[in-house]
Design a protein around this motif. Sequence first.
Motif, mmCIF file in Angstrom:
data_model
loop_
_atom_site.group_PDB
_atom_site.id
_atom_site.type_symbol
_atom_site.label_atom_id
_atom_site.label_comp_id
_atom_site.label_asym_id
_atom_site.label_seq_id
_atom_site.Cartn_x
_atom_site.Cartn_y
_atom_site.Cartn_z
ATOM 1 N N THR A 109 0.598 -1.338 -0.024
ATOM 2 C CA THR A 109 -0.025 0.164 -0.073
ATOM 3 C C THR A 109 0.845 1.282 0.097
ATOM 4 O OG1 THR A 109 -0.103 0.047 2.405
ATOM 5 C CG2 THR A 109 -1.809 -1.148 1.229
ATOM 6 N N LEU A 110 1.622 1.311 -0.851
ATOM 7 C CA LEU A 110 2.468 2.583 -1.167
ATOM 8 C C LEU A 110 1.956 3.500 -2.064
ATOM 9 C CD1 LEU A 110 5.865 0.845 -1.393
ATOM 10 C CD2 LEU A 110 4.884 1.712 0.675
ATOM 11 N N ASP A 111 2.139 4.692 -2.119
ATOM 12 C CA ASP A 111 1.657 5.678 -3.035
ATOM 13 C C ASP A 111 2.066 5.598 -4.551
ATOM 14 O OD1 ASP A 111 0.268 6.648 -0.801
ATOM 15 O OD2 ASP A 111 2.191 8.278 -0.201
ATOM 16 N N ASP A 112 3.332 5.659 -4.691
ATOM 17 C CA ASP A 112 3.983 5.577 -5.938
ATOM 18 C C ASP A 112 5.373 4.847 -6.096
ATOM 19 O OD1 ASP A 112 4.998 6.407 -8.490
ATOM 20 O OD2 ASP A 112 4.865 8.250 -8.067
ATOM 21 N N PHE A 113 5.156 3.718 -6.982
ATOM 22 C CA PHE A 113 6.176 3.052 -7.304
ATOM 23 C C PHE A 113 7.469 3.570 -7.670
ATOM 24 C CE2 PHE A 113 4.974 3.431 -11.626
ATOM 25 C CZ PHE A 113 6.347 3.102 -12.462
ATOM 26 N N ARG A 114 7.512 4.699 -8.183
ATOM 27 C CA ARG A 114 8.528 5.346 -8.631
ATOM 28 C C ARG A 114 9.401 5.991 -7.317
ATOM 29 N NH1 ARG A 114 5.617 8.969 -13.032
ATOM 30 N NH2 ARG A 114 4.107 8.731 -11.285
ATOM 31 N N ARG A 115 8.840 6.097 -6.280
ATOM 32 C CA ARG A 115 9.529 6.517 -4.925
ATOM 33 C C ARG A 115 10.158 5.285 -4.451
ATOM 34 N NH1 ARG A 115 5.587 9.391 -0.911
ATOM 35 N NH2 ARG A 115 7.631 9.639 0.132
ATOM 36 N N LEU A 116 10.009 4.083 -4.731
ATOM 37 C CA LEU A 116 11.037 2.751 -4.308
ATOM 38 C C LEU A 116 12.177 3.072 -4.777
ATOM 39 C CD1 LEU A 116 8.492 -0.128 -5.168
ATOM 40 C CD2 LEU A 116 9.319 0.531 -2.824
ATOM 41 N N MET A 117 12.650 3.603 -5.825
ATOM 42 C CA MET A 117 13.814 3.699 -6.411
ATOM 43 C C MET A 117 14.812 4.856 -5.315
ATOM 44 S SD MET A 117 13.708 1.566 -8.457
ATOM 45 C CE MET A 117 15.431 1.474 -8.752
ATOM 46 N N ASP A 118 13.970 5.489 -4.652
ATOM 47 C CA ASP A 118 14.717 6.450 -3.860
ATOM 48 C C ASP A 118 14.999 5.756 -2.518
ATOM 49 O OD1 ASP A 118 14.805 8.524 -5.851
ATOM 50 O OD2 ASP A 118 12.652 9.173 -5.049
ATOM 51 N N ASP A 119 14.513 4.676 -2.364
ATOM 52 C CA ASP A 119 14.532 3.850 -0.740
ATOM 53 C C ASP A 119 15.971 3.402 -1.305
ATOM 54 O OD1 ASP A 119 12.367 5.164 0.294
ATOM 55 O OD2 ASP A 119 10.862 3.672 -0.678
ATOM 56 N N ASP A 120 16.123 2.269 0.244
ATOM 57 C CA ASP A 120 17.271 1.538 0.285
ATOM 58 C C ASP A 120 17.089 0.439 -0.875
ATOM 59 O OD1 ASP A 120 18.738 -0.642 1.032
ATOM 60 O OD2 ASP A 120 18.851 0.325 2.892
ATOM 61 N N GLN A 121 18.106 0.490 -1.851
ATOM 62 C CA GLN A 121 18.185 -0.654 -2.718
ATOM 63 C C GLN A 121 18.241 -1.995 -2.415
ATOM 64 O OE1 GLN A 121 17.453 0.900 -6.351
ATOM 65 N NE2 GLN A 121 16.566 1.901 -4.790
ATOM 66 N N SER A 122 18.987 -2.434 -1.369
ATOM 67 C CA SER A 122 18.999 -3.457 -0.811
ATOM 68 C C SER A 122 17.587 -4.127 -0.596
ATOM 69 C CB SER A 122 19.921 -3.597 0.484
ATOM 70 O OG SER A 122 21.221 -3.163 -0.013
ATOM 71 N N LEU A 123 16.861 -3.186 0.185
ATOM 72 C CA LEU A 123 15.374 -3.771 0.411
ATOM 73 C C LEU A 123 14.594 -3.835 -0.944
ATOM 74 C CD1 LEU A 123 13.109 -3.937 2.350
ATOM 75 C CD2 LEU A 123 12.856 -1.642 2.324
#
Length: 265
Positions: A109-123
């Motif tokens: 339930t995240l807002d925008d999948f593009r924001r994932l690339m700004d998070d910890d890449q290992s996760l």
Amino acid sequence: DSFSREEDELYSSYQRDQDYILQDQLYSGIYESIDGSKTIDEVREEIRESVFSHILSNLENLPSSAVLFGLSGLSESGKSSVGHYLSKHHNIWNMKLNYFLEEITKEYTLDDFRRLMDDDQSLVATLLVEQFSRFFKHHHYQNAVSVESLHGEELTTRLKQILGEQFDVIYVDTPLELRVNRTVLSDGLDGDVVKEKIDEKDVRKNLLGASRIKNFADDVLINDRTFCDLQRKVDKIAKPEWIFSGKLKLPSSFNIPDFYRDVLS
């Protein structure tokens, strides 16, 4: 607001008992020791690696027969062409990385999948492997899939670390001038406009380390000739058994009658 002597002694006793129990648990192997005397960044990185290793040990891997081809390269390098060719001629389905990222955002339930690339890449890498495993499980008849486009150096490194030989990184390397000229011919746009757009995309991708993926890719495809030449290079990756490893022999090495030898020559 000060404590009484009795309260101070009680708290000190509690701290000593807690320290004793924690030390006992540490020596028993319940906890992993982290050297807190290092810098904040070093401690944070050590904790991060510890958590990643723990998650990795409990992660559901791909089926043993599954192979994942990760397509990487700069803008307009030919990644999509490679993916399409793998799908059409080798039954290696071409999937977009964004599809799997979107599945992650839905599940958590995240807002925008593009924001994932700004998070910890290992996760993100571990969450992607979870999605890849699920995909192969739901499509048990499919043993190979290609995924485009991989632009993050750390993400790609982590995926390779987790999946090992089951993850083949293909980097499509195409000169800038050729990328511009091909786009001009296909889209009918002005050359200067195309170059400016490609430069902008390249800058964003290189901030993620896209061009450095070439340094550790399993296969680097130099895409500076014809599409047919690129296809033959892809064939050798998809079907290694097609690579000729024998030796050619001259007609003179065979015991051929002179009449037929003259005809053959």
